[in-house]
Design an enzyme around this catalytic site. Structure first.
Site, short mmCIF file in Angstrom:
data_model
loop_
_atom_site.label_atom_id
_atom_site.label_comp_id
_atom_site.label_asym_id
_atom_site.label_seq_id
_atom_site.Cartn_x
_atom_site.Cartn_y
_atom_site.Cartn_z
N TRP A 4 6.92 11.97 9.33
CA TRP A 4 5.63 12.36 8.66
C TRP A 4 4.87 11.03 8.51
CZ3 TRP A 4 4.09 11.87 3.44
CH2 TRP A 4 4.90 11.30 2.58
N ASP A 5 5.41 9.98 8.71
CA ASP A 5 4.80 8.62 8.65
C ASP A 5 3.63 8.70 9.49
OD1 ASP A 5 7.34 8.46 7.48
OD2 ASP A 5 7.56 6.22 8.19
N GLU A 31 12.29 10.61 -2.75
CA GLU A 31 13.66 11.15 -2.39
C GLU A 31 14.53 10.55 -3.49
OE1 GLU A 31 13.67 9.25 1.57
OE2 GLU A 31 13.03 10.95 2.65
N LYS A 72 10.59 6.91 -6.01
CA LYS A 72 10.86 5.88 -4.97
C LYS A 72 9.38 5.68 -4.26
CE LYS A 72 13.18 5.57 -0.58
NZ LYS A 72 14.06 6.69 0.47
N GLN A 73 8.51 6.66 -3.91
CA GLN A 73 7.43 6.36 -3.38
C GLN A 73 6.47 7.63 -3.85
OE1 GLN A 73 8.68 7.53 0.90
NE2 GLN A 73 6.56 7.90 0.86
#
Lengths: 768, 768
Positions: free
Chosen positions: B359-360, B490, B602-603
């Site tokens: 999906w980046d 994640e 994480k992000q």
């Protein structure tokens, strides 16, 4: 399901007719074992068809490297593998130069297998027409001796029915074996030397990495119509195998008999350099007795086992066969003599799951062994975990816990974790609770407190420390919560506040605190030793108590039930009965993500808590929870139906209880899940036993008193079992006419039947 | 971190000094690529030290068998692997019979590498003293041609400084390569034939299973002091390799030059049986141009790319080098010419992660390509997903969805799922939302609606159907909930009601409904075709709308923020800054279960939603959510800091924005995570670009208007970039003195700067 494949018989498992498709399943069903070793029912002579060759030695395993796509910190670097051991049963036969191989025979008639559970032997017979037209009649009896548990014996009878021929027989020992589950073509055994002396032969080998040394040995004698062949055999040897070839000329209908003894001596029991010597001693004993006397001893040994552990069922031969198969297999797997061994989920019948010890041992198997054997057996099972305490502490440290917190592994051989799915390995931590509960259960049943000051308290402290560190205080809820766990229902992963786990954690902490007090008061020396060793302080205990007193339990006001976990009621609450049959088993029909977000319960979860802690709740509460959770339970674990059977019986729902009973007792015999070829479901067999004893028998120990509330399924005339309660034997027989009790022992014993006290007098049959 | 290893320079990446420990890292950093192929900066001559050999061809992959310990239904049976391709760069050198190998040289001096980003070439030079005492000076220039994208060129200069010697040079092509990540020693390539003609050689091979055919080819010429060696080389051939050996006698200080062209022709672009023919055509073109002219073309091609996509930063050479490295690598990886290709997370610099598309692409890379290239490139990226729609529907079916619901894979090459961790593959479903968002984003930026009726609407319908089926109605909440998902963070798995996923799902459904209406109104033919194809009914759309209107979002009244998921506030809410530094990165220091139950992000997760849908929320809401979540964010994904940088800039927190910028822009150059040897983080490089353009530049498109709110980090004097907005080029230069705009195009363009309309006139520099 494969319902008519095994003949109904109260004492034997019988297969008739040769079906290549069934060979692997039968190899599982006709497996034999003696606690020290076991083997699948592979043919002695070469078989070129589909087969799953398996021989296993208790306590001999291999640490395989963990290989996963994406590493997660905390995974064990190695995990133990159940190892296929060298094969000592092989006997190659060739007649007029043609090998006997059932797969290539023109005809196989009168093929029959019998596993005689009463006497502990396995027989196979057939008449085969070989490609060369020779008709051969074979009858083989095989058993693994309980009396000499390092050896087994084979009596191989052979007749040629239509010609005078030359037969060559090659009994052999083969170290060149592979694991069925060896994905990476790894080699697990190194052979150090192969030897041959007279009619004996040996393969000395050791496992790679773990370095278990094993001498696999055999001795053979050949007779023609009872007369021993005295010529020395021809020795045939390869890098992995040694065989002795006997060539004999026989006339039509003469009987050749080969008697073979074989087995293993292992360095768990002997010095590494004395294994061949030990093997010779075993063979000396076995051959001085001879096949018949050894078989006689076998019958006596099994008679002793059955004397105590048999359950008889009148009026339902399939139920009778089922429960005996379960009891037989449990005894083949584990006899409780050695606290270094445990009860593998597949016993000696397959390799699946790896590792020998699950929480099954404490939650399911302990009650069976505790009740049908002497107390030492249950003690050994507890001691096994005590011996593994340092590894459980190490395991917890790997996950970031400290200060002696102990997390027992999900699956183990030697105390190290053997499993590597994060959602199970890291999260299915309720196993710790079952281990603490077993300590409580042992004392409750046996009345023997000594295990706790000697060993158990240290285990309880390690476990309490783990729970104390594993929870955290929720500012939001102002209570302690437990995030990211997997309960017994493995169809949910990484949930928050699994009621069962939270409840166990609270109980473990309270029980540990209670026992610290008890030991301080009555076993001052032990208390001092344990406090010094664990460096436990009053302040720490206070912290524990705070957690136990303020644990959060998800609860639904609307349904008046504890919720399996936070958010359980957000699911689409369609009952199992309203799912189409085509949807089940969901573990085969549905994707994993769909299973996870469904409400379906693989095995008792909240109800497992109600099973352990039945006395903490009223019957109404049990009923409410049973009625709430049962409709969502799919029983796709072999461990599930027994708990529901016991609870249905408790609630007086006998029809339902009986249905669950059937499902558990003939799971393997009728191959419910079409997977028996992989091996048997050993540990769940203890659940079958519980279904009768605790379910139909209503056996409980409350306040130091043995209780019964017997009920009999409509389909049965009567059933009967024995309980070894504190060194006295109680026999209970429930029939349509009433319930009878007999006591074997020296003293009277007061029990409760349906809530009323009854005094049992040794030797007197009492109706209650 | 490895901060001083790469020399600061605005246009080049420079390493000085030979360090065996750095070879693998430099092989990554000095990687070259041209969109069609790429290679790590491996030495041409043999190197016996530690190296990670890697050459990759766009679109050539291998379906490896999924192997997991415990199978979960729904796992893809195969997953695509980035394949190491045959090596054409090799040139073995030996001097007086001794091989040149930097690892065994007595001394290596003046070792220098330069990756010239401006001109697109890589140079390596050194002076080495060989074990035999010979001093050798080497200078090699290598590039992969953008003009002829099936070939690369090498110019290898060699001088012996202290003796007259005999040199043998063997340029070769090698098909006997292995994958770094090949766990199971599998073979991925079959060689069909090897050929040699004059100074050309070919290895024809095809991948196993996928059967991609590739001709790997080369041509070499050797010169001594500029004079071509005319003797035919000696052909050396093995089963996997073909080399041409040139032996020349040279005097001290004479220069030997080897010019080698090489590359791949693949069956994506040519008929399978014409690959050698195609190779010859490429070689004809390359050699008719010659090395120098081809290099000149390379410089021109890169000048064109930079013309549009360069970002200049004055006053901070490391920041300048960082952003150019990011832009350079993105262009090396993907140029947007072919809608069958995509942007692998490691580009052509390593094998990790497998698959080329995450999906980046939609969430991070699309804005970069859309803004710095012509519109067709973004269209191609969208079309890639349209082409994969049937596989996305198939993928959803595997998981139990129906009726054309589409779940795009987490990782893919050809549309099939390539990932097999259940918590990601089955649950990180928000990827579907990013794909829908990209369609919206494309139209918002380009104003080109045509993609939606032609292709996009079908994708939107498949995605809406998925969300509609994926939620369920909670009787408890009386709203629709989404259970068992993994958000962008994640470090949480299998959570319920991840706000980001729920919000995206609602938006996707609403957007799909809106576009169905739009297409119905303005593109009746397309509407009819699509309705017929998808069998979509009004009733179904109504059902969707019900879900969108009644979606549940977890919210904290106390904190006035949306919660990342149900139960987020039950965690132990210790901020990152209060964690000891020794605890980080938590993905290295903590066990997975501890990470899962921690609050650490994480992000960007909730904040990713605020990034996509900034205009749905007030600045105060953004600030509240940023202040709530930022303190728990550990940024352990390369995709994280850019979103926080943009939002910090939006909130006027320039110091914080700059810190995040540094972290993203020099991630690989300074090897923040000590893993650059595995390859570069290509897709996150687009995030770096966004940090400047959207963060510091404040670029947005709102109501068809280009907006800027420029701010300049204290550390910089000025920065400048270009935007290709609807076929007109806007150059924006922000400096301490003010912001300047220039427009290249035919018409005036009205933009907004800090909320005020500004009219740009072609060719005129405007201050705003």
């Amino acid at each position: 399901m494969n319902q008519d494949y095994i003949q109904a018989d109260p004492w034997s498992i019988i297969e008739e007719g040769f079906d290549r498709e069934q060979v692997k399943s039968s190899e599982s069903l006709f497996s034999i074992g003696n606690g020290a070793m076991g083997q699948r029912a592979n043919f002695e002579e070469h078989y070129s068809g589909e087969t799953f060759q398996g021989s296993y030695i208790a306590g001999v395993y291999y640490p395989d490297k963990t290989r996963v796509g994406w590493w997660k910190n905390g995974y064990p670097e190695y995990f133990a593998k159940v190892l296929n051991a060298p094969n000592w049963i092989g006997i190659n036969i060739s007649i007029n130069q043609e090998p006997l191989d059932l797969n290539s025979c023109k005809k196989v008639e009168n093929f029959r297998r019998e596993l005689n559970m009463k006497e502990g032997w396995y027989k196979r017979s057939f008449v085969a027409t070989m490609p060369n037209g020779l008709e051969v009649a074979v009858e083989v009896v095989r058993f693994l001796s309980l009396a000499l548990d390092e050896t087994g014996a084979i009596q191989y009878h052979l007749q040629i029915l239509n010609a005078d021929v030359e037969v060559s027989l090659t009994p052999y020992v083969d170290g060149g074996i592979k694991n069925m589950d060896s994905n990476w073509a790894d080699k697990f055994w190194n052979i150090t030397n192969i030897a041959s002396e007279g009619n004996r032969a040996y393969v000395n080998s050791h496992t790679m990495k773990t370095d278990f040394s094993v001498c696999t040995f055999m001795q053979a004698n050949v007779f023609v119509d009872g007369e021993k062949i005295e010529e020395a055999p021809k020795v045939e040897q390869t890098e992995t195998l040694v065989g002795h070839t006997y060539s004999v000329k026989v006339a039509k209908n003469e009987t050749i008999t080969l008697i073979k003894f074989g087995g293993y001596t292992v360095d768990r029991n002997h010095p590494k350099d004395k294994l061949m010597e030990a093997a010779n001693k075993v063979l000396d004993k076995a051959s001085s007795l001879g096949f018949d006397a050894l078989l006689q001893k076998q019958k006596e040994s099994w008679a002793q086992i059955w004397e105590m552990s048999d359950i008889t069922i009148e009026g339902d031969v399939k139920a009778q066969q089922g429960i005996r198969f379960n009891i037989f297999q449990l005894n083949q797997t584990y006899l409780g003599k050695d606290s270094r061994l445990n009860i593998g989920p597949k016993g000696f019948t397959g390799e699946k799951y790896g590792g020998s010890t699950y929480w099954d041992t404490e939650a399911y198997c302990l009650p069976f062994y505790m009740t049908t054997k002497n107390q030492q057996v249950a003690w050994n099972l507890l001691q096994y975990r005590y011996n593994h305490l340092p590894k459980a502490i190490e395991n917890a440290e790997k996950l970031g816990f400290s200060n002696g917190a102990a997390l027992y592994p999900m699956v183990t051989m030697n105390g190290e974790e053997c499993h590597n799915e994060w959602e199970i390995t890291f999260e299915e931590i309720h196993r710790n609770g079952a281990i603490a509960f077993a300590i409580y259960n042992y004392y409750r049943f046996t009345g023997d407190y000594s295990y706790i000051p000697k060993m158990g308290l240290e285990v309880l402290i390690g476990i309490a420390r783990f729970w104390h560190q594993r929870v955290n205080f929720s500012e939001e809820k102002q209570q302690y919560v437990m995030l990211g766990v997997t309960g017994p229902n493995e169809y949910e992963n990484n949930v928050n506040n699994n009621w069962y786990t939270n409840y166990l954690a609270k109980w473990c902490i309270e029980y540990a605190i209670e026992q610290i007090g008890e030991v301080a008061e009555n076993y001052a020396d032990d208390h001092e030793r344990i406090m010094a060793k664990t460096k436990l302080t009053e302040a720490e205990i206070k912290d524990w108590a705070k957690v136990a007193a303020n644990m959060y339990f998800p609860y639904s006001e609307k349904h008046q039930v504890f919720l399996q976990q936070d958010g359980f009621l957000d699911k689409e609450m369609i009952k199992v009965q309203d799912l189409g049959k085509t949807q089940r088993p969901i573990n085969q029909k549905w994707s994993w993500d769909r299973i996870l977000r469904s409400p379906y319960i693989k095995q008792a979860d909240v109800l497992q808590g109600f099973y352990f802690f039945e006395d903490h709740f009223s019957k109404e509460e049990l009923e409410r929870h049973f009625d709430f959770y049962e409709p969502f339970t799919v029983h796709e674990s072999s461990l599930s139906p027994c708990v529901h059977s016991i609870q249905a019986a408790k609630l007086g729902r006998m029809e339902q209880a009986y249905t669950f009973y059937l499902r558990t007792s003939r799971l393997d015999l009728d191959d419910y899940n079409k997977e028996v070829e992989e091996g048997l479901h050993i540990t769940s067999m203890a659940g079958t036993w519980m279904s009768i004893v605790e379910g139909f028998g209503g056996m409980r120990v409350l306040d130091d008193t043995l209780n019964f509330e017997p009920q009999i399924p409509e389909q049965w005339t009567s059933f009967s079992f024995k309980i070894n309660f504190r060194e006295q034997i109680v026999t209970i027989t429930a029939s349509k006419e009433g319930t009878f009790f007999e006591l074997t022992g020296n003293d009277t014993l007061t029990i409760k039947v349906n809530g009323k006290f009854v005094e049992l007098i040794p030797g007197k049959r009492i109706t209650a």
